[in-house]
Design an enzyme around this catalytic site. Structure first.
Site, PDB file in Angstrom:
ATOM      1  N   VAL A  71       0.840  -1.204   0.000  1.00 21.64           N
ATOM      2  CA  VAL A  71       0.000   0.000   0.000  1.00 21.64           C
ATOM      3  C   VAL A  71       0.873   1.251   0.000  1.00 21.64           C
ATOM      4  O   VAL A  71       0.617   2.211  -0.745  1.00 21.64           O
ATOM      5  CB  VAL A  71      -0.957  -0.020   1.203  1.00 21.64           C
ATOM      6  CG1 VAL A  71      -1.674   1.319   1.355  1.00 21.64           C
ATOM      7  CG2 VAL A  71      -1.975  -1.151   1.061  1.00 21.64           C
TER       8      VAL A  71
ATOM      9  N   VAL B 119       2.500   1.847  -3.479  1.00 19.42           N
ATOM     10  CA  VAL B 119       1.569   2.340  -4.483  1.00 19.42           C
ATOM     11  C   VAL B 119       1.075   3.742  -4.140  1.00 19.42           C
ATOM     12  O   VAL B 119       0.900   4.585  -5.017  1.00 19.42           O
ATOM     13  CB  VAL B 119       0.384   1.361  -4.641  1.00 19.42           C
ATOM     14  CG1 VAL B 119      -0.647   1.917  -5.606  1.00 19.42           C
ATOM     15  CG2 VAL B 119       0.879   0.005  -5.124  1.00 19.42           C
ATOM     16  N   GLU B 120       0.867   4.009  -2.855  1.00 21.01           N
ATOM     17  CA  GLU B 120       0.334   5.303  -2.433  1.00 21.01           C
ATOM     18  C   GLU B 120       1.347   6.434  -2.599  1.00 21.01           C
ATOM     19  O   GLU B 120       1.021   7.502  -3.117  1.00 21.01           O
ATOM     20  CB  GLU B 120      -0.117   5.237  -0.966  1.00 21.01           C
ATOM     21  CG  GLU B 120      -1.390   4.455  -0.729  1.00 21.01           C
ATOM     22  CD  GLU B 120      -2.627   5.215  -1.181  1.00 21.01           C
ATOM     23  OE1 GLU B 120      -2.513   6.417  -1.512  1.00 21.01           O
ATOM     24  OE2 GLU B 120      -3.709   4.600  -1.217  1.00 21.01           O
ATOM     25  N   SER B 121       2.563   6.224  -2.108  1.00 22.83           N
ATOM     26  CA  SER B 121       3.509   7.354  -2.038  1.00 22.83           C
ATOM     27  C   SER B 121       4.911   7.036  -2.528  1.00 22.83           C
ATOM     28  O   SER B 121       5.769   7.920  -2.520  1.00 22.83           O
ATOM     29  CB  SER B 121       3.614   7.828  -0.588  1.00 22.83           C
ATOM     30  OG  SER B 121       4.270   6.842   0.214  1.00 22.83           O
TER      31      SER B 121
ATOM     32  N   TYR C 181      -5.178   0.822  -9.282  1.00 27.46           N
ATOM     33  CA  TYR C 181      -4.618   0.790  -7.926  1.00 27.46           C
ATOM     34  C   TYR C 181      -4.671  -0.625  -7.359  1.00 27.46           C
ATOM     35  O   TYR C 181      -3.675  -1.135  -6.833  1.00 27.46           O
ATOM     36  CB  TYR C 181      -5.404   1.751  -7.041  1.00 27.46           C
ATOM     37  CG  TYR C 181      -4.983   1.790  -5.596  1.00 27.46           C
ATOM     38  CD1 TYR C 181      -4.027   2.687  -5.157  1.00 27.46           C
ATOM     39  CD2 TYR C 181      -5.553   0.932  -4.653  1.00 27.46           C
ATOM     40  CE1 TYR C 181      -3.641   2.735  -3.822  1.00 27.46           C
ATOM     41  CE2 TYR C 181      -5.176   0.960  -3.331  1.00 27.46           C
ATOM     42  CZ  TYR C 181      -4.223   1.869  -2.924  1.00 27.46           C
ATOM     43  OH  TYR C 181      -3.839   1.908  -1.605  1.00 27.46           O
TER      44      TYR C 181
END
Length: 264
Positions: free
Chosen positions: A140, A143-145, A230
């Protein structure tokens, strides 16, 4: 950090006064062996602050702190008496996820830069405390940051786990750009989503991106290209359909009661 947050909630310093929140934060720090947190819990029980007064429980906390050399705790032991009570449930270690077999796919997080490796090590330590497998948490974050603690999106999602202000407030994150604070909030949200969707990784990932209301409304992964991409990216890094979950954290989504998610 935890201790400072607990003190703030106990006394209402910069945040609404919330003794129950203070107790929870003190417990996390006390379980980790922080004598000041153990002393503070003893003080709250000795004075009935946020809990029913109980000198025996207070004595048990003071004794823990005194054993670590806390001078004031040693003095308080003489005041509360010799009886020792049972420590409250919050002092028990949190339940860990059920054991899962190792993934056959190569670990994509073995060759990180030194800065990212430091973040990964922190996540690996903390994620199990929330019942989250570290590799899912790292997926997570990647992929997020892309492991950037100061990341900020056009939608004002912030930090490593890209918490929007509403989610940060929901999970008591004071500084979303503080790596540890952000990760704790993101893990708490991910734990909630896994419980809400009863361990279905695709639904939890979709909800982390688009919100659980959108997943419930569409009966599965919403038809948003961003969200579908995502979910694909998260599953590429964490290729499991299911994840252990704690059913006590959240009641299941109405979507599951209606027969499960619709096919893509």
């Amino acid at each position: 950090m935890l201790l400072a947050q607990a003190v703030a909630y106990e006394h209402g310093e910069g945040v609404p006064k919330d003794p129950q929140k203070a107790l929870g934060l003190y417990c996390v720090a006390a379980r980790a062996g922080n004598p000041e947190a153990q002393y503070s819990l003893g003080w709250m029980y000795a004075n009935g602050r946020g809990v029913a007064r109980d000198d025996a429980v207070a004595a048990a906390f003071f004794e823990l702190a005194a054993q670590a050399g806390h001078a004031y705790a040693q003095r308080m032991l003489a005041r509360v008496g010799a009886e020792r009570g049972e420590l409250p449930p919050c002092m028990r270690p949190p339940e860990r996820p059920l054991a899962t077999p190792p993934l056959e796919e190569p670990d994509p997080f073995t060759d990180l830069s030194p800065q990212r490796q430091k973040i990964a090590e922190m996540v690996t330590r903390v994620a199990p405390l929330y019942g989250i497998e570290p590799r899912l948490a790292l997926a997570v974050i990647a992929v997020e940051s892309n492991f950037e603690p100061r990341a900020r999106s056009v939608r004002d999602a912030r930090g490593l786990m890209q918490l929007i202000p509403g989610t940060a407030a929901r999970f008591k994150v004071r500084n979303p750009f503080d790596a540890a604070d952000n990760v704790r909030g993101g893990l708490a949200y991910l734990r909630w989503l896994l419980a809400y969707y009863q361990g279905r990784v695709t639904l939890a990932a979709a909800a982390y991106n688009a919100g659980e209301a959108a997943v419930d409304r569409y009966g599965g992964i919403p038809p948003y290209p961003e969200t579908r991409n995502y979910v694909t990216r998260v599953l590429r890094l964490y290729p499991r359909d299911s994840h252990p979950f704690d059913a006590r954290v959240a009641a299941p989504s109405p979507l599951l009661a209606a027969g499960g998610p619709r096919p893509l």
